[in-house]
Design a protein around this motif. Structure first.
Motif, PDB file in Angstrom:
ATOM      1  N   VAL A 117       0.839  -1.203   0.000  1.00 30.94           N
ATOM      2  CA  VAL A 117       0.000   0.000   0.000  1.00 30.94           C
ATOM      3  C   VAL A 117       0.872   1.250   0.000  1.00 30.94           C
ATOM      4  O   VAL A 117       0.628   2.195  -0.753  1.00 30.94           O
ATOM      5  CB  VAL A 117      -0.970  -0.002   1.204  1.00 30.94           C
ATOM      6  CG1 VAL A 117      -1.664   1.345   1.365  1.00 30.94           C
ATOM      7  CG2 VAL A 117      -1.997  -1.121   1.056  1.00 30.94           C
ATOM      8  N   GLU A 118       1.902   1.238   0.810  1.00 31.01           N
ATOM      9  CA  GLU A 118       2.826   2.393   0.861  1.00 31.01           C
ATOM     10  C   GLU A 118       3.473   2.618  -0.505  1.00 31.01           C
ATOM     11  O   GLU A 118       3.591   3.749  -0.975  1.00 31.01           O
ATOM     12  CB  GLU A 118       3.894   2.159   1.924  1.00 31.01           C
ATOM     13  CG  GLU A 118       4.925   3.253   1.999  1.00 31.01           C
ATOM     14  CD  GLU A 118       4.623   4.324   3.011  1.00 31.01           C
ATOM     15  OE1 GLU A 118       5.185   5.423   2.874  1.00 31.01           O
ATOM     16  OE2 GLU A 118       3.847   4.066   3.931  1.00 31.01           O
ATOM     17  N   GLY A 119       3.889   1.547  -1.144  1.00 30.38           N
ATOM     18  CA  GLY A 119       4.503   1.662  -2.471  1.00 30.38           C
ATOM     19  C   GLY A 119       3.531   2.194  -3.505  1.00 30.38           C
ATOM     20  O   GLY A 119       3.898   3.006  -4.359  1.00 30.38           O
ATOM     21  N   GLY A 127       6.902   9.657  -5.727  1.00 34.19           N
ATOM     22  CA  GLY A 127       7.938   9.497  -4.707  1.00 34.19           C
ATOM     23  C   GLY A 127       7.467   9.808  -3.309  1.00 34.19           C
ATOM     24  O   GLY A 127       7.889   9.186  -2.352  1.00 34.19           O
ATOM     25  N   GLU A 128       6.600  10.768  -3.154  1.00 43.10           N
ATOM     26  CA  GLU A 128       6.013  11.115  -1.861  1.00 43.10           C
ATOM     27  C   GLU A 128       4.630  10.471  -1.821  1.00 43.10           C
ATOM     28  O   GLU A 128       3.854  10.632  -2.755  1.00 43.10           O
ATOM     29  CB  GLU A 128       5.875  12.628  -1.803  1.00 43.10           C
ATOM     30  CG  GLU A 128       6.222  13.391  -0.554  1.00 43.10           C
ATOM     31  CD  GLU A 128       7.110  12.751   0.472  1.00 43.10           C
ATOM     32  OE1 GLU A 128       6.585  12.471   1.548  1.00 43.10           O
ATOM     33  OE2 GLU A 128       8.295  12.547   0.238  1.00 43.10           O
ATOM     34  N   PRO A 129       4.296   9.712  -0.792  1.00 44.52           N
ATOM     35  CA  PRO A 129       2.993   9.024  -0.790  1.00 44.52           C
ATOM     36  C   PRO A 129       1.815   9.988  -0.908  1.00 44.52           C
ATOM     37  O   PRO A 129       1.751  10.983  -0.197  1.00 44.52           O
ATOM     38  CB  PRO A 129       2.961   8.325   0.571  1.00 44.52           C
ATOM     39  CG  PRO A 129       4.367   8.253   1.024  1.00 44.52           C
ATOM     40  CD  PRO A 129       5.068   9.436   0.413  1.00 44.52           C
ATOM     41  N   ASP A 130       0.925   9.705  -1.843  1.00 45.31           N
ATOM     42  CA  ASP A 130      -0.304  10.482  -1.997  1.00 45.31           C
ATOM     43  C   ASP A 130      -1.442   9.649  -1.412  1.00 45.31           C
ATOM     44  O   ASP A 130      -2.150   8.932  -2.125  1.00 45.31           O
ATOM     45  CB  ASP A 130      -0.562  10.817  -3.461  1.00 45.31           C
ATOM     46  CG  ASP A 130      -1.707  11.805  -3.639  1.00 45.31           C
ATOM     47  OD1 ASP A 130      -2.521  11.961  -2.694  1.00 45.31           O
ATOM     48  OD2 ASP A 130      -1.801  12.414  -4.716  1.00 45.31           O
ATOM     49  N   LEU A 131      -1.574   9.734  -0.096  1.00 42.34           N
ATOM     50  CA  LEU A 131      -2.567   8.925   0.606  1.00 42.34           C
ATOM     51  C   LEU A 131      -3.995   9.348   0.294  1.00 42.34           C
ATOM     52  O   LEU A 131      -4.907   8.513   0.295  1.00 42.34           O
ATOM     53  CB  LEU A 131      -2.297   8.950   2.108  1.00 42.34           C
ATOM     54  CG  LEU A 131      -0.948   8.351   2.523  1.00 42.34           C
ATOM     55  CD1 LEU A 131      -0.713   8.551   4.009  1.00 42.34           C
ATOM     56  CD2 LEU A 131      -0.864   6.882   2.145  1.00 42.34           C
ATOM     57  N   ALA A 132      -4.198  10.627  -0.010  1.00 42.29           N
ATOM     58  CA  ALA A 132      -5.545  11.093  -0.347  1.00 42.29           C
ATOM     59  C   ALA A 132      -5.992  10.501  -1.682  1.00 42.29           C
ATOM     60  O   ALA A 132      -7.123  10.009  -1.805  1.00 42.29           O
ATOM     61  CB  ALA A 132      -5.588  12.614  -0.392  1.00 42.29           C
ATOM     62  N   ALA A 133      -5.125  10.520  -2.682  1.00 43.56           N
ATOM     63  CA  ALA A 133      -5.477   9.935  -3.980  1.00 43.56           C
ATOM     64  C   ALA A 133      -5.695   8.435  -3.839  1.00 43.56           C
ATOM     65  O   ALA A 133      -6.657   7.882  -4.378  1.00 43.56           O
ATOM     66  CB  ALA A 133      -4.385  10.219  -5.015  1.00 43.56           C
ATOM     67  N   LEU A 134      -4.799   7.771  -3.109  1.00 36.32           N
ATOM     68  CA  LEU A 134      -4.932   6.332  -2.892  1.00 36.32           C
ATOM     69  C   LEU A 134      -6.270   6.018  -2.226  1.00 36.32           C
ATOM     70  O   LEU A 134      -7.002   5.133  -2.680  1.00 36.32           O
ATOM     71  CB  LEU A 134      -3.788   5.829  -2.023  1.00 36.32           C
ATOM     72  CG  LEU A 134      -3.910   4.384  -1.538  1.00 36.32           C
ATOM     73  CD1 LEU A 134      -3.628   3.419  -2.683  1.00 36.32           C
ATOM     74  CD2 LEU A 134      -2.982   4.127  -0.387  1.00 36.32           C
TER      75      LEU A 134
END
Length: 170
Positions: A117-119, A127-134
């Motif tokens: 999930v982090e990847g 490169g920087e996690p986009d947790l909102a989009a995910l």
């Protein structure tokens, strides 16, 4: 029947993992047993333990392999009817999420899932996690699958795509 070569054994193991990754995403971890996986892989149930110590070991490897094979999608491809209608070949984040929330996986499986999930989030954010989009993409996919066959399902996909598409000024 004679022993198989190391190369054939490795190929069999790879096939088992690929089949398991697909079946576990389609049916859930509890919904696909070792016998189901082995039958779909074209192997005997008895041969399973030559490859894996337990179903948990297979689940961990299947989760890891599913994420390794995932490509960074765009909202248009991820939030499509084709992706919604192919859970076995679709996103492992959505496919395994319900099982991980129910704690059906071992600690190793949950760690493999979290790493995947982090990847995925990192790939979405360059490169920087986009947790909102995910979160938007996975949530919309799960909801659209849960409402498949209704107008709502398509509206969910459309709304999420629109929410993730940058607005450009003319």
């Amino acid at each position: 029947m004679g022993r198989v070569s190391q190369a054939q054994a490795a190929e069999n193991r790879e096939r088992i993992v690929a089949v398991a990754a697909r079946l576990f995403r389609e049916r859930g971890i509890a919904g696909a047993g070792v016998a189901d996986v082995m039958a779909e892989a074209g192997l005997t149930h008895g041969g399973f333990y030559k490859h894996f110590a337990s179903k948990d070991a297979l689940v961990t490897e299947a989760v890891t392999a599913a994420f390794a094979g995932q490509q960074a999608p765009t909202p248009d491809t991820y939030l499509s009817a084709a992706h919604r209608d192919d859970p076995g070949g679709g996103c492992p984040t959505a496919g395994f999420g319900g099982d991980m929330a129910k704690e059906l996986g071992s600690d190793a499986t949950r760690a493999a899932y979290a790493h995947g999930v982090e990847g995925f989030a990192r790939a979405l954010g360059d490169g920087e996690p986009d947790l909102a989009a995910l979160s938007t993409m996975v949530g919309a996919l799960i909801l659209s699958r849960a409402t498949a066959g209704t107008d709502l399902s398509d509206r969910i996909l459309t709304a999420a795509r629109e929410a993730l598409t940058p607005v450009t000024e003319p």
